[in-house]
Structures are given as structure tokens and as C-alpha cells.
Design an enzyme around this catalytic site. Structure first.
Site, PDB file in Angstrom:
ATOM      1  N   HIS B  65      77.248   8.495 -19.773  1.00  0.00           N
ATOM      2  CA  HIS B  65      76.293   7.978 -20.764  1.00  0.00           C
ATOM      3  C   HIS B  65      76.298   8.882 -21.994  1.00  0.00           C
ATOM      4  O   HIS B  65      76.476  10.103 -21.894  1.00  0.00           O
ATOM      5  CB  HIS B  65      74.891   7.886 -20.161  1.00  0.00           C
ATOM      6  CG  HIS B  65      74.675   6.653 -19.325  1.00  0.00           C
ATOM      7  ND1 HIS B  65      73.766   6.582 -18.290  1.00  0.00           N
ATOM      8  CD2 HIS B  65      75.271   5.415 -19.390  1.00  0.00           C
ATOM      9  CE1 HIS B  65      73.806   5.372 -17.750  1.00  0.00           C
ATOM     10  NE2 HIS B  65      74.712   4.647 -18.379  1.00  0.00           N
ATOM     11  N   ASP B  67      74.156  10.157 -23.937  1.00  0.00           N
ATOM     12  CA  ASP B  67      73.275  11.331 -24.064  1.00  0.00           C
ATOM     13  C   ASP B  67      73.768  12.518 -23.233  1.00  0.00           C
ATOM     14  O   ASP B  67      73.161  13.589 -23.270  1.00  0.00           O
ATOM     15  CB  ASP B  67      71.812  10.978 -23.719  1.00  0.00           C
ATOM     16  CG  ASP B  67      71.632  10.394 -22.323  1.00  0.00           C
ATOM     17  OD1 ASP B  67      72.503   9.625 -21.878  1.00  0.00           O
ATOM     18  OD2 ASP B  67      70.605  10.704 -21.678  1.00  0.00           O
ATOM     19  N   HIS B  68      74.881  12.341 -22.524  1.00  0.00           N
ATOM     20  CA  HIS B  68      75.449  13.428 -21.726  1.00  0.00           C
ATOM     21  C   HIS B  68      76.828  13.866 -22.217  1.00  0.00           C
ATOM     22  O   HIS B  68      77.350  14.879 -21.749  1.00  0.00           O
ATOM     23  CB  HIS B  68      75.503  13.015 -20.248  1.00  0.00           C
ATOM     24  CG  HIS B  68      74.145  12.755 -19.676  1.00  0.00           C
ATOM     25  ND1 HIS B  68      73.512  13.613 -18.806  1.00  0.00           N
ATOM     26  CD2 HIS B  68      73.253  11.747 -19.894  1.00  0.00           C
ATOM     27  CE1 HIS B  68      72.307  13.142 -18.500  1.00  0.00           C
ATOM     28  NE2 HIS B  68      72.134  12.012 -19.142  1.00  0.00           N
ATOM     29  N   HIS B 269      65.314  16.143 -17.892  1.00  0.00           N
ATOM     30  CA  HIS B 269      65.608  14.783 -18.355  1.00  0.00           C
ATOM     31  C   HIS B 269      64.304  13.962 -18.433  1.00  0.00           C
ATOM     32  O   HIS B 269      64.177  12.877 -17.877  1.00  0.00           O
ATOM     33  CB  HIS B 269      66.608  14.129 -17.379  1.00  0.00           C
ATOM     34  CG  HIS B 269      67.353  12.948 -17.952  1.00  0.00           C
ATOM     35  ND1 HIS B 269      66.893  11.664 -17.816  1.00  0.00           N
ATOM     36  CD2 HIS B 269      68.520  12.857 -18.621  1.00  0.00           C
ATOM     37  CE1 HIS B 269      67.761  10.826 -18.372  1.00  0.00           C
ATOM     38  NE2 HIS B 269      68.751  11.523 -18.880  1.00  0.00           N
TER      39      HIS B 269
HETATM   40 ZN   LIG Z   1      70.661  10.488 -19.254  1.00  0.00          ZN
END
Ligand SMILES: [Zn+2]
Ligand SMILES: [Zn+2]
Lengths: 309, 309
Positions: B65, B67-68, B269
Site C-alpha cells: 500500500h 502509505d508504506h 498506525h
Molecule cells: Zn497502512
């Protein structure tokens, strides 16, 4: 029409300047924002401004170096997450499509708005009733483009006082006359709107240049522009280094603005080798050649007024 | 061994929490840094810490993803620009290679150090004389992995006092005895080092879990870990939402730590829907189940002490 500098550094992010991005705010003109380049953390910079990602209508990429594109996939995803539903168009050199499509596919980023990607070449890349945008290739090793954003001229104001004094009362025909059309009155008089319009208001011209050595195409794009945004990665005494790295010096940016007879020059894309205390000197180097020079810095906002007659 | 949280938010960057990244600082152990995930602007976060990008030896990606991973190409480029010359290895799910290679190729980022990319599956993905790293698939819709980092046990300390009292003088043989070897002295005595060593010092175990719903593999990875870093995207009363989005609640993270008999749990997170004033409540929800819970925040640094006997 406003400019908001989001990232004004070169190559790698540093605390005082982020990597490249610039917003042309067209909120009055079309309730939208055009972005030029999108380095990493552009969306983070936007968090500190009034910009709404969903209002970003177009993103123009000058070239594919990481400091100009690595913020693009994240911004596209966040625009969707934050409720953006209107179409977004990305313009950039060949390769931008693969970069964006692979990044979105691998990260399984599913956009909730239509995304168009247009790989550009020299010429007119966009035109509507308000603006024409033209691009030309610069000299940066990798394909790097400059953008010339031309607002269309606007019709002059209608001289209502004179129309009244000639016994032509306000009404729907004023609208036709304002558009420069010819109207036949009930009394048989034929009135040409053009004769009642003040002089045309010249549209504004903004020139955003990607990283480049000095080159002829840059002068063409910047010709008589109201605002030119030009990289000035190096100081005036670093001609050789600038040449080796396909960049420009402060003095070269200033000479470009002078040759192009531009109105205002913004020095942009400043190397992090220059500390805050050197910035003034960099600006002075350019001002010695082109007095109306300003140095860009992150979050600098400036209004570009409409022309007056 | 220290942990330094670089980004502790979920999905999109927000002012109080950046997207995911976590540094395991192994400066005493191997003069290097291991990074877990690399969301956009991880390199910007690093600018505000003492971390040197050239010391980053390994980057472990939990899942793909945005955001990673969207900070990865920029960090790789800057590490090169800033003089990094030693090899860097990236571990991540299938697809990480294409993402990194396309990003570097399109942006013409030429690294001055060797880059290895290892696409992982369940099992031991790395082992040397200091550490073993094991991964297992979690439950996040997209392939998401958890990492169990196991430091190898260390031999106990040599009881020099006892050796001296038995008339065995210090010298090169102490080194052999310390390694648990058997040595024959000049006087004919046979000495087994093992009899002079204190109990083994158990290695530390760190468990870094990618985004996930509660699942059996997470418990396996976290079993008896000194530190578990677990996502807690949602509050304890949001089971259904957590399930729909393939995430966990604070309470689910706490139950994992309890079932795994872990020592310390870090909630990570955290969704930006929870404002600063809610953070304490989120932590309390987890503490009610697993008392030794802490909430991660950007730039939190914590030392993981070696075990004592
Ligand atoms: Zn995430
Ligand atoms: Zn650049």
C-alpha cells in the site's frame, strides 16, 4: 491568479526547502488549481496551506527526475481518499504514464475520479476559452519542458454612459454589444458593439521552466511574460558546474529574463549547498542583471494582477 | 538496540502523524539501521533525527500500500546522493521489485551502491551470526507480512574469579574457554569452558506486524517477543469497520499481545480520525486488556535492553 511555491529546493529535500512543486491558483478564474511538478512530500507541504487537493485540476510535470515526480502517486491517492471526484489531468514527458500507472497498480491505489495522462511534445498542449498552454523542450540531459501559460485577452468594458446618452436603454442587447456584436435597434439604427468597447485587456502570461541550461527555447517561452519561474541551482560564479549538471546559475536566469523582456523573475530550485545567509547574495547577483528578480522560498504566495488599460 | 518511530499514522499523511516507517537502530550491534516500511516523506522525517541514511542496511516492507512504500524511491536516491556506498537490501512482497525498478529507471536515478531486492514468502528470510528473521503472511486483503526479528542467544560470562582461584592464569586460553571450548593445560588438567560460563543470555525478539486483521500467524510471530509493534487503526468499539477495512482495533492488538505472552506492545498506525485528545483513551482501551501497552508517536525513541541473568 496566485502563485504558491510549495517546494523550491534542488535534488534532495532539506529542512529549509522541499523538492519541487509550484501551485498556480486559479480560484477566481476557474475555481481550480494547477500544479507544476510534484516532488516527494508535496502533499505534506499542502497540509500547511489553504490548498484543497480535490481542487487540483491539472498537474504539469517538467521532467521525470525524482525530485519532480516522487510525490505524485501519494498526492493522487490522497486526493481520492479526501473525496476528490472531478477529473484530473497529468501532463508530462514520455514515461510519466508508466511511472504513474505502475505506482498505482502495485500499491493497489484505486482512484475514485477519472485520471488522464497526456505525454507531451513541443507545441500547444491545452486550449480552452480562458487559456492556451504551450511547451518547448529545454536542455537538461533528460527531456525537460518549459510551460508557457497564456491567458486569453479579454474584451474591453462596455461604455454604458455613452450608450445611455445616445438613447439606447439597458437590456439584453447590452450583453450582445459587450461581446462585440452588431445589433439593429427598433428605430432602425445599426449599432456595432466594438465601437462602444474600451481597449482589450491583455491576458497574463506565466512561464514555468523545468531544470535547464540556458537555451533558446527558454527565451521563446518566457517572451514578454508577466512572471518567469526559472531554476537557479547555482551561484553566478559556477558556470562550469551548472553546465556539467545541466543546470543554470542565478546570472543565467537573470539574462534569460532580460532577453525575454519579462516583467518579473522568480529564482527557484536553489541548491541546498547555499545556506539561508547566502540567499540574499544569490538574489543580488541576478538583480544586477535583471532588477525585478525575486527569490522563491517554500510557502511564498504572490498575486499576479490582471492587466489594466 | 533502539526503536525510533518515524511515521505512525494510517493511510494518508496528517500533520500529527506521518505515514508508516519505523527504524530499528542496531548501532551498537552492527553499526547499521534496519527500516520497516517507508511511506512518503520518510526521508523528510529522518532529517529531524540523528539517523544517517547511509547507515540503512536493510529495508523491510510489510505490504505494498502506498502509505508504506511511496517514500522508498526518494530515500534510495538521497542515500546515494549523500554518499552511501554500502549495499542495501530491500525485502518485501512480490511486486516490490517492479515498483522500485520502474521508479528508479523512469526517474533516471543511478545509485552509487549495490541494491538487492528480495521478494519474500513465509519462512526464514535472513540469518547471520547475530540475527534470524522470519516472516509470515497476515490478513490484510493485499499480501501483508509480519516480521519476527530474533537476536541469537549469547554465551554467558566467563567466571574469571573461579578460574584464578583454581590457578588458571589469564591468557589466550580464556578466549577459548569463553567460547565454550575444552582446553588442556600445561599441567595436564583438562578444562571445559562450559563449566565456567554463566547462563546463556537470551537474545531479544522484536515483532513488527504489517496492517492486518487479527490472525493466527500474528500470534505465532509475536510469541514471547520483547516488543510487538501492532497496528491499531481503529478504536475498541469499531470491530466491524476494522474487519471491513482489513485492520485491527486497539483491543484486538492488546489481545494479540496477551495471547502471544509478549512483554511490551506498541500501538501503531493510528487513524487520523482520532485527534490528539483521543489518543489517551485509545491507549487505555488496550491497557485494560494488556497493561504494558504504549502508544507510538512520530519520533518516539525507545531502548530495548539486553536481557540480564
Ligand atoms: Zn497502512
Ligand atoms: Zn530538479
Amino acid at each position: 491568479m496566485k502563485l504558491l511555491f510549495l517546494g523550491t529546493g534542488a535534488g534532495v529535500p532539506a529542512k529549509p526547502r522541499n523538492v519541487s512543486s509550484l501551485a498556480l491558483m486559479l480560484l477566481e478564474e476557474r475555481n481550480s488549481i494547477w500544479l507544476f511538478d510534484c516532488g516527494e512530500a508535496t502533499q505534506h507541504q499542502i497540509l500547511h496551506t489553504s490548498l484543497k487537493p480535490r481542487k487540483i485540476e491539472k498537474i504539469f510535470i517538467t521532467h521525470l527526475h525524482g525530485d519532480h515526480i516522487f510525490g505524485l502517486p501519494g498526492l493522487l491517492g490522497s486526493r481520492s481518499f479526501q473525496g476528490g471526484e472531478t477529473e484530473l489531468t497529468i501532463y508530462g514527458p514520455k514515461g510519466i504514464r508508466e511511472y504513474v500507472e505502475v505506482s498505482l497498480r502495485i500499491s493497489q491505489t484505486h482512484l475514485k475520479y477519472p485520471l488522464s495522462i497526456i505525454e507531451i511534445e513541443n507545441g500547444v498542449i491545452f486550449e480552452d476559452e480562458q487559456f492556451t498552454i504551450e511547451t518547448l523542450l529545454l536542455d537538461h540531459g533528460i527531456a525537460s519542458y518549459g510551460y508557457r501559460i497564456m491567458e486569453k485577452d479579454k474584451k474591453g468594458t462596455l461604455d454604458a454612459d455613452r450608450l445611455l446618452s445616445e438613447g439606447i436603454p439597458p437590456g439584453p442587447i447590452y450583453k450582445l454589444l459587450k461581446m462585440g456584436e452588431t445589433v439593429t435597434l427598433e428605430d432602425g439604427r445599426v449599432i456595432n458593439g466594438i465601437n462602444y468597447l474600451g481597449p482589450e485587456i491583455k491576458g497574463r502570461v506565466i512561464c514555468v521552466l523545468g531544470d535547464t541550461r540556458p537555451c533558446e527555447n527558454a527565451v521563446t517561452l518566457a517572451s514578454c511574460a508577466d512572471v518567469v519561474i526559472h531554476e537557479a541551482t547555482f551561484s553566478a560564479d559556477s558556470d562550469e558546474m551548472a553546465r556539467n549538471y545541466f543546470h543554470s546559475t542565478t546570472a543565467q536566469a537573470a539574462r534569460l529574463a532580460l532577453n525575454a523582456q519579462a516583467d518579473t523573475l522568480y529564482l527557484n530550485h536553489i541548491s541546498s549547498r547555499y545556506l539561508k545567509e547566502n540567499w540574499n547574495q544569490l538574489t543580488e547577483e541576478a538583480k544586477a542583471i535583471f532588477p525585478n528578480t525575486k527569490m522563491a522560498y517554500d510557502f511564498l504566495e504572490t498575486t499576479i494582477d490582471t492587466h489594466k488599460n
